[in-house]
Motif scaffolding. Structure first.
Motif, PDB file in Angstrom:
ATOM      1  N   LEU A 261       0.558  -1.350   0.151  1.00 45.36           N
ATOM      2  CA  LEU A 261      -0.147   0.010   0.089  1.00 45.36           C
ATOM      3  C   LEU A 261       0.789   1.463   0.281  1.00 45.36           C
ATOM      4  O   LEU A 261       0.567   2.968  -0.592  1.00 45.36           O
ATOM      5  N   ALA A 262       1.705   0.746   0.599  1.00 41.49           N
ATOM      6  CA  ALA A 262       2.668   2.696   1.139  1.00 41.49           C
ATOM      7  C   ALA A 262       3.577   2.396  -0.809  1.00 41.49           C
ATOM      8  O   ALA A 262       4.124   3.790  -1.016  1.00 41.49           O
ATOM      9  N   ASN A 263       4.071   1.658  -1.483  1.00 38.52           N
ATOM     10  CA  ASN A 263       4.069   1.448  -2.749  1.00 38.52           C
ATOM     11  C   ASN A 263       3.720   1.993  -3.476  1.00 38.52           C
ATOM     12  O   ASN A 263       3.562   2.659  -4.760  1.00 38.52           O
ATOM     13  N   GLN A 264       1.881   1.703  -3.284  1.00 33.17           N
ATOM     14  CA  GLN A 264       0.543   2.034  -4.460  1.00 33.17           C
ATOM     15  C   GLN A 264       0.948   3.860  -4.437  1.00 33.17           C
ATOM     16  O   GLN A 264       0.827   4.757  -5.238  1.00 33.17           O
ATOM     17  N   ARG A 265       0.794   4.012  -3.089  1.00 34.09           N
ATOM     18  CA  ARG A 265       0.956   6.023  -2.488  1.00 34.09           C
ATOM     19  C   ARG A 265       1.381   6.454  -3.097  1.00 34.09           C
ATOM     20  O   ARG A 265       1.189   7.848  -3.945  1.00 34.09           O
ATOM     21  N   LEU A 266       2.612   5.973  -2.770  1.00 35.89           N
ATOM     22  CA  LEU A 266       4.097   6.669  -3.185  1.00 35.89           C
ATOM     23  C   LEU A 266       4.069   6.958  -4.778  1.00 35.89           C
ATOM     24  O   LEU A 266       4.595   7.968  -5.529  1.00 35.89           O
ATOM     25  N   ALA A 267       3.935   5.959  -5.874  1.00 41.96           N
ATOM     26  CA  ALA A 267       3.349   5.538  -7.177  1.00 41.96           C
ATOM     27  C   ALA A 267       2.842   7.015  -7.423  1.00 41.96           C
ATOM     28  O   ALA A 267       2.803   7.658  -8.207  1.00 41.96           O
ATOM     29  N   SER A 268       1.979   6.801  -6.941  1.00 39.04           N
ATOM     30  CA  SER A 268       0.567   7.812  -7.794  1.00 39.04           C
ATOM     31  C   SER A 268       1.077   8.715  -7.030  1.00 39.04           C
ATOM     32  O   SER A 268       0.747  10.055  -8.351  1.00 39.04           O
TER      33      SER A 268
ATOM     34  N   TRP B 223       5.622 -18.695  -4.838  1.00 42.61           N
ATOM     35  CA  TRP B 223       4.023 -19.594  -3.675  1.00 42.61           C
ATOM     36  C   TRP B 223       3.274 -18.195  -3.484  1.00 42.61           C
ATOM     37  O   TRP B 223       2.454 -18.525  -2.836  1.00 42.61           O
ATOM     38  N   HIS B 224       2.676 -17.244  -3.252  1.00 42.56           N
ATOM     39  CA  HIS B 224       1.795 -16.382  -3.379  1.00 42.56           C
ATOM     40  C   HIS B 224       0.865 -16.786  -5.087  1.00 42.56           C
ATOM     41  O   HIS B 224       1.261 -16.127  -6.165  1.00 42.56           O
ATOM     42  N   TYR B 225      -0.490 -16.592  -4.426  1.00 39.12           N
ATOM     43  CA  TYR B 225      -1.193 -17.371  -5.852  1.00 39.12           C
ATOM     44  C   TYR B 225      -2.030 -16.175  -6.225  1.00 39.12           C
ATOM     45  O   TYR B 225      -1.994 -14.756  -5.791  1.00 39.12           O
ATOM     46  N   TYR B 226      -3.215 -16.331  -7.589  1.00 35.70           N
ATOM     47  CA  TYR B 226      -3.230 -15.233  -8.036  1.00 35.70           C
ATOM     48  C   TYR B 226      -4.729 -14.348  -6.963  1.00 35.70           C
ATOM     49  O   TYR B 226      -3.947 -13.311  -7.084  1.00 35.70           O
ATOM     50  N   ALA B 227      -5.085 -14.799  -6.183  1.00 33.39           N
ATOM     51  CA  ALA B 227      -6.130 -13.870  -4.946  1.00 33.39           C
ATOM     52  C   ALA B 227      -5.308 -13.407  -4.122  1.00 33.39           C
ATOM     53  O   ALA B 227      -5.518 -12.756  -3.660  1.00 33.39           O
ATOM     54  N   ILE B 228      -3.888 -13.493  -3.818  1.00 30.62           N
ATOM     55  CA  ILE B 228      -2.769 -13.109  -3.038  1.00 30.62           C
ATOM     56  C   ILE B 228      -2.413 -11.358  -3.398  1.00 30.62           C
ATOM     57  O   ILE B 228      -2.847 -10.682  -2.921  1.00 30.62           O
ATOM     58  N   SER B 229      -2.435 -11.780  -4.754  1.00 26.91           N
ATOM     59  CA  SER B 229      -2.080 -10.465  -5.409  1.00 26.91           C
ATOM     60  C   SER B 229      -3.279  -9.699  -5.308  1.00 26.91           C
ATOM     61  O   SER B 229      -2.868  -8.251  -6.129  1.00 26.91           O
ATOM     62  N   GLU B 230      -4.480  -9.963  -5.325  1.00 23.89           N
ATOM     63  CA  GLU B 230      -5.268  -9.022  -5.493  1.00 23.89           C
ATOM     64  C   GLU B 230      -5.374  -7.734  -4.928  1.00 23.89           C
ATOM     65  O   GLU B 230      -6.129  -7.144  -5.082  1.00 23.89           O
ATOM     66  N   VAL B 231      -5.148  -8.175  -3.648  1.00 28.80           N
ATOM     67  CA  VAL B 231      -5.369  -6.741  -2.668  1.00 28.80           C
ATOM     68  C   VAL B 231      -4.406  -6.195  -3.215  1.00 28.80           C
ATOM     69  O   VAL B 231      -4.653  -4.826  -2.959  1.00 28.80           O
ATOM     70  N   GLY B 232      -3.196  -6.279  -3.942  1.00 26.19           N
ATOM     71  CA  GLY B 232      -2.838  -5.157  -4.798  1.00 26.19           C
ATOM     72  C   GLY B 232      -3.167  -4.708  -6.013  1.00 26.19           C
ATOM     73  O   GLY B 232      -2.961  -3.465  -6.311  1.00 26.19           O
ATOM     74  N   TRP B 233      -3.839  -5.416  -6.515  1.00 32.22           N
ATOM     75  CA  TRP B 233      -4.160  -4.895  -7.924  1.00 32.22           C
ATOM     76  C   TRP B 233      -5.483  -4.211  -7.224  1.00 32.22           C
ATOM     77  O   TRP B 233      -5.481  -3.055  -8.646  1.00 32.22           O
ATOM     78  N   ALA B 234      -6.103  -4.271  -5.957  1.00 29.57           N
ATOM     79  CA  ALA B 234      -6.995  -3.529  -6.334  1.00 29.57           C
ATOM     80  C   ALA B 234      -6.634  -2.210  -5.417  1.00 29.57           C
ATOM     81  O   ALA B 234      -7.619  -0.871  -6.219  1.00 29.57           O
ATOM     82  N   ALA B 235      -4.958  -2.430  -4.542  1.00 33.47           N
ATOM     83  CA  ALA B 235      -4.458  -0.676  -4.718  1.00 33.47           C
ATOM     84  C   ALA B 235      -4.168  -0.079  -5.761  1.00 33.47           C
ATOM     85  O   ALA B 235      -4.657   1.158  -4.922  1.00 33.47           O
TER      86      ALA B 235
END
Length: 240
Positions: free
Chosen positions: A21-28, A50-62
């Motif tokens: 979340l910090a990475n996404q905010r700072l980039a924006s 080893w992290h699944y698609y559904a795990i990455s969705e938090v970051g894509w949503a952010a």
């Protein structure tokens, strides 16, 4: 130019929510302040994915949130995950995914920013336990994993692949617990005991079986052998 943040889920098992979340905010904000023409969100799979698609969705949503509103905050983010990402009519999945992604902080030690739990799976016995990680840290972490995962049976996902998402999170929790158990066996000097190795082998066998199935459910075959290799090495080591 575009700004190119990421989900920060790589070098983890269940994600790294706060880092993401910090990475996404700072980039924006940097993109807005310096005239970027776009925002490209990325996800990587270094050393095994080893992290699944559904795990990455938090970051894509952010990224979807902060790409257009860099001044937004995190209030309501888990509710938005339930509504727009996981489709959980029971309202549990967003909080579960968000909190599971911060378990890496409970350990109290990271390895060059990576989750210590990731290294507890990745590395050979001699180097698996990162400096600064103690048995109490892993016991506390395992208890936190159990607490977070306790809500998984109560989710009611309405998305078409809801059953697959639940299975992805279930195996993620299993792998994270296994990292703690392996670390505890190494720290406590019990790895040589037959009953300990048999128990670790049984759990890893289940993890691997589900991992292969879950990989094929979403991904092409090409990367599976590389991603499963270390898990297979851990299983073989328990069976010696």
């Amino acid at each position: 130019f575009c700004v190119v943040p990421g989900t920060s889920a790589w070098y983890s098992l269940g994600g790294r929510t706060d880092t993401c979340l910090a990475n996404q905010r700072l980039a924006s904000r940097a993109g807005r302040d310096h005239g970027a023409i776009g925002y490209v969100n990325t996800d990587w799979g270094d050393k095994g994915h080893w992290h699944y698609y559904a795990i990455s969705e938090v970051g894509w949503a952010a990224g979807a949130a902060w790409a257009w509103n860099g001044d937004g905050d995190e209030d309501g983010f888990t509710r938005a995950l339930d509504l727009h990402v996981y489709g959980d009519a029971a309202g549990h999945m967003g909080r579960l995914a968000y909190t599971l992604g911060n378990i890496y902080k409970v350990v109290g030690t990271t390895v060059r920013g990576a989750s210590a739990l990731f290294h507890l799976i990745l590395d050979a016995d001699e180097t698996a336990v990162p400096d600064g990680v103690a048995a109490e840290d892993l016991k506390r972490t395992r208890a936190s994993i159990d607490e977070v995962m306790s809500s998984l049976p109560h989710v009611r996902l309405t998305r078409d692949d809801g059953d697959l998402v639940v299975k992805e999170f279930a195996n993620t929790g299993r792998l994270m617990r296994h990292a703690c158990d392996r670390g505890l066996a190494l720290l406590n000097g019990t790895m040589a005991r037959g009953e300990v190795r048999r128990r670790l082998a049984s759990v890893m066998d289940t993890i691997l079986t589900d991992y292969r199935w879950l990989w094929r459910a979403r991904n092409r075959e090409g990367g599976l052998s590389d991603s499963a290799r270390v898990l297979e090495e851990r299983l073989a080591g328990y069976r010696i």
